[in-house]
Every structure is written in structure tokens, then in C-alpha cells.
Design an enzyme around this catalytic site. Structure first.
Site, PDB file in Angstrom:
ATOM      1  N   SER A 163       0.833  -1.215   0.000  1.00  0.00           N
ATOM      2  CA  SER A 163       0.000   0.000   0.000  1.00  0.00           C
ATOM      3  C   SER A 163       0.862   1.259   0.000  1.00  0.00           C
ATOM      4  O   SER A 163       0.348   2.351  -0.271  1.00  0.00           O
ATOM      5  CB  SER A 163      -1.007  -0.013   1.150  1.00  0.00           C
ATOM      6  OG  SER A 163      -0.367  -0.082   2.397  1.00  0.00           O
ATOM      7  N   ASN A 215      17.767  -3.675  16.274  1.00  0.00           N
ATOM      8  CA  ASN A 215      17.508  -2.829  17.431  1.00  0.00           C
ATOM      9  C   ASN A 215      16.204  -3.315  18.065  1.00  0.00           C
ATOM     10  O   ASN A 215      15.158  -3.302  17.409  1.00  0.00           O
ATOM     11  CB  ASN A 215      17.375  -1.367  16.997  1.00  0.00           C
ATOM     12  CG  ASN A 215      18.641  -0.840  16.333  1.00  0.00           C
ATOM     13  OD1 ASN A 215      19.744  -1.130  16.779  1.00  0.00           O
ATOM     14  ND2 ASN A 215      18.480  -0.072  15.261  1.00  0.00           N
ATOM     15  N   HIS A 252      12.770  -6.077  12.264  1.00  0.00           N
ATOM     16  CA  HIS A 252      13.523  -5.942  11.003  1.00  0.00           C
ATOM     17  C   HIS A 252      15.001  -6.100  11.272  1.00  0.00           C
ATOM     18  O   HIS A 252      15.501  -5.716  12.326  1.00  0.00           O
ATOM     19  CB  HIS A 252      13.234  -4.600  10.322  1.00  0.00           C
ATOM     20  CG  HIS A 252      13.382  -3.409  11.211  1.00  0.00           C
ATOM     21  ND1 HIS A 252      12.446  -3.082  12.170  1.00  0.00           N
ATOM     22  CD2 HIS A 252      14.364  -2.480  11.311  1.00  0.00           C
ATOM     23  CE1 HIS A 252      12.839  -1.991  12.806  1.00  0.00           C
ATOM     24  NE2 HIS A 252      14.011  -1.613  12.317  1.00  0.00           N
TER      25      HIS A 252
END
Ligand code: AMP
Length: 113
Positions: free
Chosen positions: A13, A86, A99
Site C-alpha cells: 500500500s 535494534n 527488522h
């Protein structure tokens, strides 16, 4: 977990420079690169933080590391690259969808800041 900018990249999107996708993960170039090569590998499953992994996710994480190794070769940084996750705001996490940063193409120092 609420929708994040990464879930919107995964569902297409919003646009991103996608370099890999399969049934478990998507990889795309970081919008604010910190090295000549800097891409993110993101599981389709909306896990917020590394700290939230469950035993059922073990194969997914193994798969992501295999994709990282493949993409490092594809991006010509296989000889030297850094993988960073992180986990948590104080560790520098700003997007709460797990991620893996993959950085290469320059020399890195240690310890990280
Ligand atoms: P972190 O601070 O570890 O959560 O990393 C988030 C990363 O996402 C940062 O390196 C950002 O530059 C990157 N980022 C944020 N929005 C986008 C986007 N729309 N497309 C690509 N990378 C993004």
C-alpha cells in the site's frame, strides 16, 4: 500489534525499493541509508520486537538469516557486512515491526554508538 509503515510496505500500500520477497519475508532498501548498501529484511509476520520472538518463530529466523546471506552475495558485500537488530526504543528501534538491518560497502567500527 498495530499496523506499521513496514506492514504497509509488505502489503504494497506504500512503495519501497524491494529487492527480495518470498512467503516468509520481504527485503527492501533503507530510505535513510547508513552505508553504501543498507537494506532491511522484514518477516511478513507482524512481530513487534526481537524480544517478542516465540519458539515457533525459530525456523522463520533461520530462514531470514539464509536470505540475508543470499542478498549479501547479490549486493556484492558478502566479504564484509553487518547485521543489526535494534530491539526496544532505548536500543534505537523506531519501527515496531521486527527488522534486520544489513549494512555493507564501508568499514565499520566497534563498539557501535
Ligand atoms: P530502527 O530504528 O531500527 O527501527 O530502523 C528503522 C529503519 O527504517 C530506519 O533505518 C529508517 O531509515 C527505515 N525506514 C523508515 N521508513 C522507511 C520506508 N518507508 N522505507 C524504507 N526504510 C524506511
Amino acid at each position: 500489534m498495530g499496523a506499521t509503515i513496514f506492514s504497509r510496505i509488505i502489503d504494497k500500500s506504500i512503495p519501497a525499493d524491494i529487492i527480495h520477497e518470498d512467503d516468509l519475508c520481504v527485503a527492501f532498501r533503507d530510505a535513510n541509508p547508513q552505508a553504501p548498501v543498507h537494506f532491511l529484511v522484514v518477516p511478513r509476520k507482524p512481530i513487534a520486537r526481537l524480544a517478542d520472538l516465540e519458539a515457533v518463530d525459530a525456523a522463520l529466523i533461520g530462514h531470514i538469516y539464509m536470505v540475508i546471506a543470499q542478498l549479501a552475495r547479490q549486493e556484492n558485500v558478502a566479504d564484509a557486512y553487518r547485521v543489526v537488530v535494534n530491539s526496544g526504543a532505548d536500543a534505537g528501534q523506531s519501527v515496531f515491526h521486527l527488522h534486520f538491518h544489513v549494512l555493507g560497502g564501508r568499514t565499520f567500527s566497534w563498539p557501535p554508538g
